[in-house]
Design an enzyme around this catalytic site. Structure first.
Site, PDB file in Angstrom:
ATOM      1  N   GLU A 277       0.874  -1.180   0.000  1.00 23.73           N
ATOM      2  CA  GLU A 277       0.000   0.000   0.000  1.00 23.73           C
ATOM      3  C   GLU A 277       0.910   1.229   0.000  1.00 23.73           C
ATOM      4  OE1 GLU A 277      -3.672   1.759   2.695  1.00 23.73           O
ATOM      5  OE2 GLU A 277      -1.977   0.792   3.685  1.00 23.73           O
ATOM      6  N   ASP A 355     -11.000   0.345   2.385  1.00 26.92           N
ATOM      7  CA  ASP A 355     -10.827   1.756   2.744  1.00 26.92           C
ATOM      8  C   ASP A 355     -11.560   2.699   1.792  1.00 26.92           C
ATOM      9  OD1 ASP A 355      -9.230   1.355   4.981  1.00 26.92           O
ATOM     10  OD2 ASP A 355      -7.355   1.399   3.835  1.00 26.92           O
TER      11      ASP A 355
END
Length: 597
Positions: A277, A355
């Site tokens: 990420e 998310d």
């Protein structure tokens, strides 16, 4: 196309040219919300195992399980108190071993979340670290003395704002120092400069699970481990706030390449994949340094260009719904696709995860009229992009955001709650400001991805029993046909279209997975069109997507033959005029020069 029988059967195997993870499609699971096997209202590991046949039926190759480790659950498991244990409501380590074996028994692979920028403050390491300044693990976390202003008021070491609001520094009364937390105060950052701490991470968080057979990791906040020398203040962008957004300051620090090289050395021993990420990294050259095959650091990263479209620059929720143009979407995708053009790098394709809000509600049209068609168009678009494809639970059935009329009390995420509380604090009597914040959250909040998976139209969407109370309320769209049962029975559903696209992606892997992306008709404000060309330049796909409630002219109509149309997302009978795109229509055209030799 000359593919092997293994590819034809949907297996993902390594070749000298293509490691297994390049042609894989990955299905992401959020354990709390996927499937509750014991009717306590919380999803669990046995619940995932129960649904493996369904997951396999999609045509995916890899299952990614979000954090299932033991945790106080301040941030839904991203605050880990023991890497070698499972959060009891989710199950046991033995349940995980069963899941790993069952996944492998279906010739799929499994990856876990690796969360090692920080631990929970309840982790044994941190408990020792904060017990005294002389404890051997004191230096395993980042501790700093206070600063004092002219009138003697105690101040944190710098002005960085946490990802969840407030200062990144928490005062510890016992040892009279601050510790750093880039996220919640309950998530202290590990000091990666300490070699002992790194070795403990590699053993406890990585090798422990690799030895149990996991096939790799999605690595959380992969570029935050190395902090900048001196921890300098961030530039002031929000003059009304004491704490400033600092991602560009604390990400991509001086020792990141070294740390990722150490991690890669371990992963390589297991032929395991890594996907990092990678936020706050606008420089393509820096991204390339992480994912270049020659550099041997990460296999690929998630760049957030596409999912950040329409978000606020100071606070991501400080914006209005749909605050973007199609040109913004095009340029974001061009940046991530361009990463592999002429390089030894690899990239990813995704538009949803735990998310993000639901993509149909953000980039399509979630009204009953256009939900299914726009969902299929988005499936076509992202399954046609190069790189490893990631699909998030519920995306494949076209799940949409929480209804607008739901009160803010139904939202559970710490990020949502902190932002709304901050807006109320700054504007206590301004109901318009409160309504604007609620509208932004209804469009962008992480909560939308975390409502229970919708298996049926029954109570609680079939996620748990009728008598149980789910940890988060199920979206009422389950009663409107957005569920696995109804979508399975509808041949023209989003679900069955995803199955078709994933099969097509494998069949034409050289073009859709490995091909070169080129934007066409880039000035068109309503239609997104691009070509994908195979490495040998013999095959080409043209993908056309109408991001509009209106009809639009088909770009390059004279160059596209109806006979070459491989797939469209129209289940209805439409106009005979093939030069007109219907609202939210998507088409894939395919040509192969070898067919004409």
């Amino acid at each position: 196309m000359g593919f092997t029988s293994a590819q034809a059967n949907g297996e993902v195997r390594s070749t000298s040219q293509h490691p297994w993870w390049k042609e894989a499609s990955v299905y992401q699971i959020y354990p709390a919300s996927f499937n509750d096997s014991n009717d306590d209202g919380i999803g669990d590991i046995p619940g995932i195992t129960q649904k493996l046949d369904y997951i396999q039926s999609l045509g995916v190759d890899v299952v990614w399980v979000c954090p299932m480790y033991d945790s106080p659950q301040i941030d839904m498991g991203y605050d880990i108190s023991d890497y070698e244990a499972v959060y009891p409501p989710y199950g046991t380590v033995q349940d995980m071993e069963t899941l790993i074996n069952e996944v492998h028994g279906r010739e799929m692979k499994i990856i876990l979340d690796l969360v090692v920028n920080h631990t929970s403050d309840q982790h044994a390491w941190f408990k020792e670290s904060r017990s005294s300044k002389t404890n051997p693990k004191r230096d395993w976390y980042i501790w700093k003395p206070a600063k004092y202003d002219n009138d003697g008021t105690r101040k944190p070491p710098n002005n960085w704002r946490s990802n969840f609001g407030g200062s990144v520094w928490e005062w510890d009364e016992l040892t009279q120092e601050y510790y750093l937390h880039l996220f919640c105060p309950e998530q202290p950052d590990i000091n990666w400069e300490n070699e002992e701490a790194r070795k403990a991470i590699y053993q406890s968080a990585m090798r422990f699970w690799l030895d149990k057979g996991v096939d790799g990791f999605r690595i959380d906040t992969v570029n935050m481990y190395s902090k900048p020398v001196g921890l300098p203040d961030a530039p002031i962008k929000d003059s009304a706030a004491e704490w400033q957004e600092a991602g560009l300051v604390y990400c991509n620090g001086p020792r990141m390449d070294e740390y990722l090289g150490e991690m890669n050395a371990i992963l390589s021993q297991y032929n395991a994949m890594s996907v990092g990420e990678c936020p706050f990294t606008p420089d393509p050259a820096r991204v390339l340094g992480y994912v270049s095959e020659k550099e041997a650091r990460l296999n690929m990263v998630f760049q957030f260009d596409s999912v950040d479209v329409g978000m606020g620059s100071v606070f991501k929720y400080m914006t209005k719904p749909f605050n973007y143009t199609l040109a913004d979407v095009k340029s974001a995708i061009c940046r991530t696709q361009g990463l592999i053009d002429g390089t030894d790098a690899w990239t990813t394709s995704f538009i949803e995860n735990h998310d993000q809000a639901r993509s149909i509600s953000r980039f399509g049209n979630d009204s009953p009229q256009w939900r299914s068609r726009s969902g299929k168009m988005l499936a076509m678009l992202f399954a046609s992009l190069s790189g490893t494809l990631f699909v998030y639970q519920g995306q494949e059935i076209g799940m949409i955001n929480i209804p607008k009329e739901w009160p803010i009390e139904e939202y559970k995420d710490v990020d949502t709650m902190n932002y709304f509380a901050e807006v109320v604090r700054r504007n206590p009597d301004d109901t318009k400001a409160h309504d604007e914040a609620k509208a932004a959250l209804q469009n962008l909040a992480r909560d939308h991805a975390r409502t229970p998976m919708q298996w049926s139209s029954q109570a609680n969407a079939g996620f748990t029993s009728k008598s149980a109370t789910p940890w988060m309320k199920a979206n009422t769209s389950a009663q409107e046909g957005i569920n696995v049962t109804d979508e399975t029975n509808d041949q023209s559903s989003v679900l069955n279209f995803w199955r078709q696209m994933l099969k097509l992606r494998k069949t034409h892997a050289e073009v859709l997975i490995h091909g070169t992306f080129k934007l066409i008709d880039d000035d068109n404000p309503s239609v997104f069109s691009f070509t994908k060309t195979s490495p040998d330049a013999q095959s080409q796909a043209t993908v056309v997507c109408n991001f509009s409630d209106n009809e639009n002219k088909l770009p390059l109509f004279d160059e596209l033959s109806t006979a070459d149309m491989l797939l469209d997302n129209m289940s209805e009978v439409c106009t005979e005029d093939q030069s007109i795109l219907q609202p939210w229509e998507g088409r894939v055209y395919f040509s192969d020069k070898r067919e004409h030799l």
